[in-house]
Design an enzyme around this catalytic site. Structure first.
Site, PDB file in Angstrom:
ATOM      1  N   LYS B  72       0.845  -1.106   0.050  1.00 37.98           N
ATOM      2  CA  LYS B  72      -0.035  -0.014  -0.052  1.00 37.98           C
ATOM      3  C   LYS B  72       0.902   1.269   0.091  1.00 37.98           C
ATOM      4  O   LYS B  72       1.975   1.175   0.767  1.00 37.98           O
ATOM      5  CB  LYS B  72      -0.894  -0.037   1.311  1.00 37.98           C
ATOM      6  CG  LYS B  72      -1.787   1.284   1.441  1.00 37.98           C
ATOM      7  CD  LYS B  72      -2.677   0.764   2.470  1.00 37.98           C
ATOM      8  CE  LYS B  72      -3.950   2.065   2.611  1.00 37.98           C
ATOM      9  NZ  LYS B  72      -4.656   1.969   3.863  1.00 37.98           N
ATOM     10  N   SER B 147     -10.114   1.784   3.094  1.00 39.40           N
ATOM     11  CA  SER B 147      -8.969   2.542   2.210  1.00 39.40           C
ATOM     12  C   SER B 147      -8.048   1.773   1.351  1.00 39.40           C
ATOM     13  O   SER B 147      -7.279   2.422   0.402  1.00 39.40           O
ATOM     14  CB  SER B 147      -8.111   3.623   3.013  1.00 39.40           C
ATOM     15  OG  SER B 147      -7.227   3.133   3.794  1.00 39.40           O
ATOM     16  N   SER B 171      -9.691  -0.386   7.438  1.00 35.26           N
ATOM     17  CA  SER B 171      -9.557  -0.174   6.052  1.00 35.26           C
ATOM     18  C   SER B 171      -8.667  -1.314   5.378  1.00 35.26           C
ATOM     19  O   SER B 171      -8.204  -1.505   4.306  1.00 35.26           O
ATOM     20  CB  SER B 171      -8.465   1.086   6.158  1.00 35.26           C
ATOM     21  OG  SER B 171      -9.242   2.160   5.897  1.00 35.26           O
TER      22      SER B 171
END
Lengths: 94, 482
Positions: B72, B147, B171
């Protein structure tokens, strides 16, 4: 509580400048969020300790010893403006 | 068989038996990404050149030897960009490695590729990325969740064997649920946050996305551990989190929190999660109804505490030391204001303003202090429930993936998407989402996730419980058609 939110003033505290459209939109949206969070007022929190953190940590110390870290080149590699191993900013003192 | 479809564990077996090499595995991913990522949009960048050099000298005897892992774009990898999907970090190059990256490398893994997210991990759909859209691999007109939307989408689409994400209010678990993979948020303090771009420091935790529960346990075994660079990381002995995987779960007690089975949940989600509960019963677990009475306050507490911490954490983006700097400014104050106002997207500004407000003089007690006290009550709810049960079971998300663009104008509605994942972070306990079926929406299957919550530091038990269900059901084998 929520009628007191002044979006422009609060933005200024956070060093943000909003466009007219943003200010209008945020005023409505954040007022809705503040109305929603008002539900916390119905909870009895008398004698309840606040939680800052889920683990019961207090002060964590390490040895105060020097160690290798960034060189000045590495530390400055992302600086938008620099010269002579220093970061350049607009004039602060007149 | 195409290598990219393998689980991490299966790939490892092949690498060790010599059936394939780490370079073969990397090339398989490279081809898969070239083929499907133009549609999915999970990757922001990838560096196959460096990865190939690492693959060529991979030591496959190491715990994750030769296995490529996608990251990420909120976790620093030295020498690579780390944008947080924000314009303000568009020209930033990470000068150091996050501790999790050092741990992955020490275990022989090859961190490669940067994954899309909501800007600064603020959002539930990845639509807040300032860089690009990511689609749900099961239906390209729908969001992947957020997210960590990129992290979930690339694992679900077989564009990665595993990935790293971060979870502040769901997330990791929510996108895992919406994309049909396994997402794990460890106990707060289990994994070092050093090198993770901070959103809300008392809630943030890094964790893995994988295709199976066993893979997840393998990843956590590498990621976990005390780090002197993160004073909130816990001093604990190293653990093999796979050690209970495969043991039966007869006699274990699993709690159904009644506040998580409420009206308003998508009926197909409700049915699938209830079917998972019955499956647990048939595996010999005892199902007990429990109550977490302060659940209804979790979203309100979260949006005070998380935004307050974010407003402080994001004060560092001032255009001076790194990040985007505004041009032709009048003075230093103007430089701060214009760099921030031009660099941050709308949701980030909204949250900074809310966080600044709840911390501001005169409102601190009414909002922030009160929220911290209700946070205590939420933690106590879990402690009481865990006196009676070994784990809790509930939906991960009240719904399946929604259409891109459906929610972007209504932040409050978007915030409620996290209703079942937020309390976990407030309490600091571990949580895992795994596939439990499909909803049929507009004639297409959309993944549904079931969430398991465990006692603090009992991730190994959570993997045991999750694995038992996973192996008795077919859901983890399903793949989207791309």
């Amino acid at each position: 509580m929520s009628d007191k939110l002044d979006v422009r003033y609060t933005a200024q505290l956070a060093r943000l400048e909003l466009s007219e459209a943003e200010a209008t939109r945020f005023q409505t949206q954040l007022s809705q969020v503040l109305v929603y969070v008002e539900k916390l007022r119905e909870v009895n929190v008398e004698d309840v300790e606040p939680t800052a953190h889920s683990s019961a940590l207090h002060n964590v110390f390490r040895e105060d010893a020097p160690r290798d870290w960034f060189t000045s080149e590495e530390a400055l590699q992302n600086a938008p403006r620099q010269a002579n191993h220093l970061i350049i900013v607009p004039k602060v003192i007149e | 068989m195409d290598l990219h479809t393998l689980t991490l564990t299966a790939l490892q077996a092949r690498l060790r038996s010599g059936d394939c090499s780490a370079v073969d595995a990397l090339e398989a991913l490279e081809q898969r990404i070239a083929h499907v990522d133009p549609k999915v949009g999970g990757y922001l960048s990838r560096n196959f050149q460096t990865a190939r050099a690492e693959a060529e000298r991979a030591d496959v005897s190491l715990p994750l030897g030769g296995i490529p892992i996608a990251i990420k774009d909120v976790i620093n990898v030295q020498g690579e960009p780390c944008t947080a999907a924000s314009k303000i970090l568009s020209n930033y190059t990470a000068p150091y490695n996050a501790t999790v990256i050092n741990k992955l490398r020490a275990a022989g893994a090859i961190p490669f590729g940067r994954l899309n997210l909501d800007e600064f991990a603020m959002g539930s759909s990845t639509e807040n990325s300032a860089i690009q859209r990511t689609a749900n691999p099961w239906d390209l007109t729908r969001i992947p969740g957020g997210s960590s939307g990129g992290s979930a989408a690339v694992v679900a689409a077989d564009e990665a064997f595993a990935s790293l994400g971060s979870d502040t209010g769901g997330s990791i678990r929510q996108p895992a649920s919406l994309c049909g993979c396994v997402g794990m948020k460890p106990t707060y303090g289990r994994v070092s946050r050093f090198g993770l771009i901070a959103f809300a420091s008392s809630l943030d935790q890094i964790g893995p996305f994988t295709k199976t529960v066993e893979d997840s346990a393998r990843m956590l075994s590498v990621l976990a551990g005390r780090d002197p660079q993160d004073s909130t990381s816990l001093e604990l002995p190293a653990e093999d989190f796979t050690r209970l995987v495969g043991r039966d779960i007869k006699g274990l007690k699993i709690g159904m929190p009644k506040e998580y089975f409420i009206e308003g949940i998508d009926p197909q989600v409700d049915a699938a999660v209830r079917a998972a509960v019955r499956q647990y019963e048939s595996l010999g677990a005892e199902i007990v109804e429990v109550s977490l009475p302060h659940t209804e306050y979790a979203v309100a507490v979260y949006y005070i505490i998380a935004t307050a911490e974010a407003s402080a954490n994001l004060a560092r983006y001032d255009g001076v030391r790194y990040g985007r700097r505004a041009e032709e400014v009048r003075n230093l104050q103007d430089l701060y204001i214009r760099s921030r106002s031009e660099g941050f997207g709308e949701e980030v500004k909204r949250r900074i303003i809310l966080g600044t407000y709840v911390l501001s003089s005169g409102y601190y007690d009414a909002y922030y202090l009160r929220a911290q006290k209700v946070r205590t009550l939420i933690r106590q709810d879990f402690s009481r429930a865990f006196e009676k049960v070994d784990a809790l079971i509930c939906p991960t998300s009240p719904e399946t993936a929604f259409k891109i663009g459906d929610r972007s104008d209504d932040p409050m509605k978007m915030y409620l998407a996290d209703i079942f994942t937020i309390a976990t972070n407030l309490a600091g306990i571990p949580g895992l989402s795994l596939p439990c079926g499909f909803a049929q929406v507009d004639g297409r299957p959309l993944p549904i996730g079931v969430q398991l919550l465990g006692k603090p530091l009992e991730e190994a038990n959570l993997f045991q419980i999750a694995h038992a269900y996973e192996q008795s059901t077919p859901w983890h084998k399903a793949r989207p058609t791309l």
